[in-house]
Design a protein around this motif. Structure first.
Motif, PDB file in Angstrom:
ATOM      1  N   PHE A  28       0.815  -1.207   0.000  1.00 50.27           N
ATOM      2  CA  PHE A  28       0.000   0.000   0.000  1.00 50.27           C
ATOM      3  C   PHE A  28       0.856   1.267   0.000  1.00 50.27           C
ATOM      4  O   PHE A  28       0.457   2.287  -0.560  1.00 50.27           O
ATOM      5  N   ARG A  29       2.029   1.205   0.621  1.00 48.00           N
ATOM      6  CA  ARG A  29       2.936   2.360   0.549  1.00 48.00           C
ATOM      7  C   ARG A  29       3.382   2.590  -0.899  1.00 48.00           C
ATOM      8  O   ARG A  29       3.424   3.719  -1.375  1.00 48.00           O
ATOM      9  N   LEU A  30       3.728   1.513  -1.582  1.00 50.37           N
ATOM     10  CA  LEU A  30       4.112   1.629  -2.990  1.00 50.37           C
ATOM     11  C   LEU A  30       2.964   2.223  -3.804  1.00 50.37           C
ATOM     12  O   LEU A  30       3.162   3.097  -4.652  1.00 50.37           O
ATOM     13  N   LEU A  31       1.761   1.746  -3.527  1.00 55.15           N
ATOM     14  CA  LEU A  31       0.575   2.172  -4.272  1.00 55.15           C
ATOM     15  C   LEU A  31       0.310   3.668  -4.119  1.00 55.15           C
ATOM     16  O   LEU A  31      -0.182   4.318  -5.047  1.00 55.15           O
ATOM     17  N   ASN A  32       0.659   4.212  -2.958  1.00 62.94           N
ATOM     18  CA  ASN A  32       0.391   5.624  -2.681  1.00 62.94           C
ATOM     19  C   ASN A  32       1.642   6.492  -2.751  1.00 62.94           C
ATOM     20  O   ASN A  32       1.627   7.634  -2.287  1.00 62.94           O
ATOM     21  N   SER A  33       2.697   5.970  -3.341  1.00 61.71           N
ATOM     22  CA  SER A  33       3.963   6.708  -3.368  1.00 61.71           C
ATOM     23  C   SER A  33       3.954   7.821  -4.405  1.00 61.71           C
ATOM     24  O   SER A  33       3.182   7.819  -5.361  1.00 61.71           O
ATOM     25  N   THR A  34       4.825   8.775  -4.192  1.00 64.17           N
ATOM     26  CA  THR A  34       4.897   9.957  -5.053  1.00 64.17           C
ATOM     27  C   THR A  34       5.213   9.632  -6.512  1.00 64.17           C
ATOM     28  O   THR A  34       4.582  10.196  -7.414  1.00 64.17           O
ATOM     29  N   PRO A  35       6.165   8.728  -6.820  1.00 64.41           N
ATOM     30  CA  PRO A  35       6.505   8.513  -8.236  1.00 64.41           C
ATOM     31  C   PRO A  35       5.340   8.037  -9.099  1.00 64.41           C
ATOM     32  O   PRO A  35       5.162   8.519 -10.220  1.00 64.41           O
ATOM     33  N   ILE A  36       4.528   7.115  -8.596  1.00 65.44           N
ATOM     34  CA  ILE A  36       3.430   6.621  -9.432  1.00 65.44           C
ATOM     35  C   ILE A  36       2.334   7.678  -9.550  1.00 65.44           C
ATOM     36  O   ILE A  36       1.699   7.824 -10.600  1.00 65.44           O
ATOM     37  N   ASN A  37       2.124   8.455  -8.492  1.00 64.25           N
ATOM     38  CA  ASN A  37       1.156   9.548  -8.581  1.00 64.25           C
ATOM     39  C   ASN A  37       1.602  10.591  -9.594  1.00 64.25           C
ATOM     40  O   ASN A  37       0.800  11.086 -10.399  1.00 64.25           O
ATOM     41  N   ASP A  38       2.888  10.925  -9.560  1.00 63.34           N
ATOM     42  CA  ASP A  38       3.413  11.914 -10.513  1.00 63.34           C
ATOM     43  C   ASP A  38       3.323  11.388 -11.939  1.00 63.34           C
ATOM     44  O   ASP A  38       3.013  12.135 -12.871  1.00 63.34           O
ATOM     45  N   MET A  39       3.602  10.101 -12.123  1.00 62.79           N
ATOM     46  CA  MET A  39       3.535   9.504 -13.454  1.00 62.79           C
ATOM     47  C   MET A  39       2.130   9.646 -14.041  1.00 62.79           C
ATOM     48  O   MET A  39       1.952  10.020 -15.204  1.00 62.79           O
ATOM     49  N   LEU A  40       1.122   9.386 -13.227  1.00 61.26           N
ATOM     50  CA  LEU A  40      -0.248   9.478 -13.715  1.00 61.26           C
ATOM     51  C   LEU A  40      -0.691  10.928 -13.902  1.00 61.26           C
ATOM     52  O   LEU A  40      -1.473  11.219 -14.810  1.00 61.26           O
TER      53      LEU A  40
ATOM     54  N   ARG B  96       1.197  13.286 -14.982  1.00 60.78           N
ATOM     55  CA  ARG B  96       1.818  13.751 -16.215  1.00 60.78           C
ATOM     56  C   ARG B  96       1.196  13.117 -17.450  1.00 60.78           C
ATOM     57  O   ARG B  96       1.356  13.622 -18.555  1.00 60.78           O
ATOM     58  N   SER B  97       0.532  11.976 -17.275  1.00 62.67           N
ATOM     59  CA  SER B  97      -0.031  11.270 -18.421  1.00 62.67           C
ATOM     60  C   SER B  97      -1.406  11.825 -18.777  1.00 62.67           C
ATOM     61  O   SER B  97      -2.068  12.485 -17.980  1.00 62.67           O
ATOM     62  N   HIS B  98      -1.832  11.538 -20.011  1.00 64.58           N
ATOM     63  CA  HIS B  98      -3.125  12.034 -20.480  1.00 64.58           C
ATOM     64  C   HIS B  98      -4.228  11.076 -20.033  1.00 64.58           C
ATOM     65  O   HIS B  98      -4.157   9.871 -20.303  1.00 64.58           O
TER      66      HIS B  98
ATOM     67  N   GLN C 274      -4.609   4.651 -18.800  1.00 63.89           N
ATOM     68  CA  GLN C 274      -5.645   4.303 -17.829  1.00 63.89           C
ATOM     69  C   GLN C 274      -5.084   3.636 -16.571  1.00 63.89           C
ATOM     70  O   GLN C 274      -5.770   3.558 -15.558  1.00 63.89           O
ATOM     71  N   THR C 275      -3.846   3.169 -16.650  1.00 61.73           N
ATOM     72  CA  THR C 275      -3.242   2.550 -15.474  1.00 61.73           C
ATOM     73  C   THR C 275      -1.730   2.687 -15.526  1.00 61.73           C
ATOM     74  O   THR C 275      -1.134   2.810 -16.603  1.00 61.73           O
TER      75      THR C 275
ATOM     76  N   TRP D  16       1.469  11.735 -22.580  1.00 59.99           N
ATOM     77  CA  TRP D  16       1.951  12.944 -21.921  1.00 59.99           C
ATOM     78  C   TRP D  16       0.854  13.986 -21.888  1.00 59.99           C
ATOM     79  O   TRP D  16       0.218  14.275 -22.902  1.00 59.99           O
ATOM     80  N   GLN D  17       0.651  14.554 -20.708  1.00 65.86           N
ATOM     81  CA  GLN D  17      -0.360  15.582 -20.532  1.00 65.86           C
ATOM     82  C   GLN D  17       0.192  16.928 -20.970  1.00 65.86           C
ATOM     83  O   GLN D  17       1.271  17.333 -20.543  1.00 65.86           O
ATOM     84  N   ALA D  18      -0.514  17.617 -21.848  1.00 72.41           N
ATOM     85  CA  ALA D  18      -0.068  18.928 -22.317  1.00 72.41           C
ATOM     86  C   ALA D  18       0.079  19.884 -21.146  1.00 72.41           C
ATOM     87  O   ALA D  18      -0.731  19.898 -20.225  1.00 72.41           O
ATOM     88  N   GLY D  19       1.150  20.669 -21.189  1.00 77.07           N
ATOM     89  CA  GLY D  19       1.343  21.688 -20.170  1.00 77.07           C
ATOM     90  C   GLY D  19       2.271  21.287 -19.047  1.00 77.07           C
ATOM     91  O   GLY D  19       2.666  22.126 -18.252  1.00 77.07           O
TER      92      GLY D  19
END
Length: 271
Positions: free
Chosen positions: A139-151, A153-155, A160-161, A211-214
């Motif tokens: 659950f720590r991995l699931l809520n970690s900053t890198p995966i949140n940032d990755m999503l 930045r994505s469109h 979707q995952t 990649w999310q524009a902006g």
């Protein structure tokens, strides 16, 4: 010695897959129950598409706390939980996105996923099972900053995952070649969780990157030096040439006239 913790047998090793909904709390309240119910449906469809219906039917200690879902299984299945499951999860979520968009374009079901493995109590006790350090780490991995940032930045219409794999999963499954994924398809990161004393090496995998524009920190395109280091085919054009070339990277160091490709060279002109 009085007060000493007695030595105990290790609980069985279990592969752990956990997912949760991206921006669950941002959805309209009227949709929250629907999104919660869709998570196991999406997981089951992706498992079935991956030939893992047997694993889904036999999953251990499945549990949900609203916007997440976790279950355990025999670690022998870990390679298949990485590939093809994660790519198929993207496919199922794409189909689901079309259904949800027909109801409300602001209604989305995007999932973070985390994979880990370790000793987890699995005796059939509904209270004590799955309570373990590996579960907490998942659950720590699931809520970690890198995966949140990755999503972030994505469109959201494309990606979707995204998944985060523990170093243990990478070392046991990816590095030895037990899946079709090449190690270069994953990105190393330090999984940290704001407000928690947690920082572990991890690996990110996005089945369909976008990649999310902006966004300001988009990675630069591969350099000539990087292409050389990777051993990729490289073609560098320093002047106009007349043959066709195939390469992963092209660098043109001369500006061609606007009508260059419409011209006929003297050597090619028929008499």
């Amino acid at each position: 010695m009085d007060g000493a913790i007695p030595t105990r047998l290790l609980p069985p090793y279990r592969a752990l897959l956990a997912v949760d909904i991206v921006k669950f709390s941002a959805a309209k309240g009227v949709f929250l129950g629907d999104l919660h119910e869709l998570v196991p449906e999406v997981l089951e469809r992706a498992m079935n598409l991956s030939g893992l219906q047997e694993v889904w039917n036999a999953r251990r200690f499945p549990d949900s706390a609203g916007d997440d879902y976790i279950f355990g299984t025999d670690p022998a299945w870990l390679p298949l939980l990485v590939s093809p499951l994660l790519a198929n999860l993207q496919t199922v979520l794409e189909e689901m996105d079309h259904r949800l968009a027909a109801r409300d374009r602001n209604l989305r079901l995007r999932l973070r996923a985390a994979l880990h493995v370790g000793p987890v109590p699995d005796s059939g006790d509904p209270v004590r099972d799955r309570i373990s350090e590996p579960t907490v780490t998942t659950f720590r991995l699931l809520n970690s900053t890198p995966i949140n940032d990755m999503l972030k930045r994505s469109h959201p219409d494309v990606t979707q995952t995204a998944a985060v794999l523990s170093q243990r999963v990478f070392d046991d499954v990816i590095r030895p070649g037990y899946t079709t994924l090449h190690p270069s398809e994953l990105t190393s990161a330090t999984a940290e969780v704001p407000g928690k004393d947690f920082a572990e090496p991890a690996w990110l995998y996005v089945p369909r990157p976008s990649w999310q524009a902006g966004t300001q920190d988009r990675p630069a395109a591969p350099t000539v030096e990087a292409e050389k280091a990777n051993g990729s085919p490289l073609a560098v054009f320093h002047a106009p040439v007349g043959q066709s070339n195939t390469a992963h990277h092209m660098q043109v160091s001369q500006t061609l006239p606007a009508d260059f490709f419409g011209r006929e060279s003297k050597g090619d002109r028929s008499e």
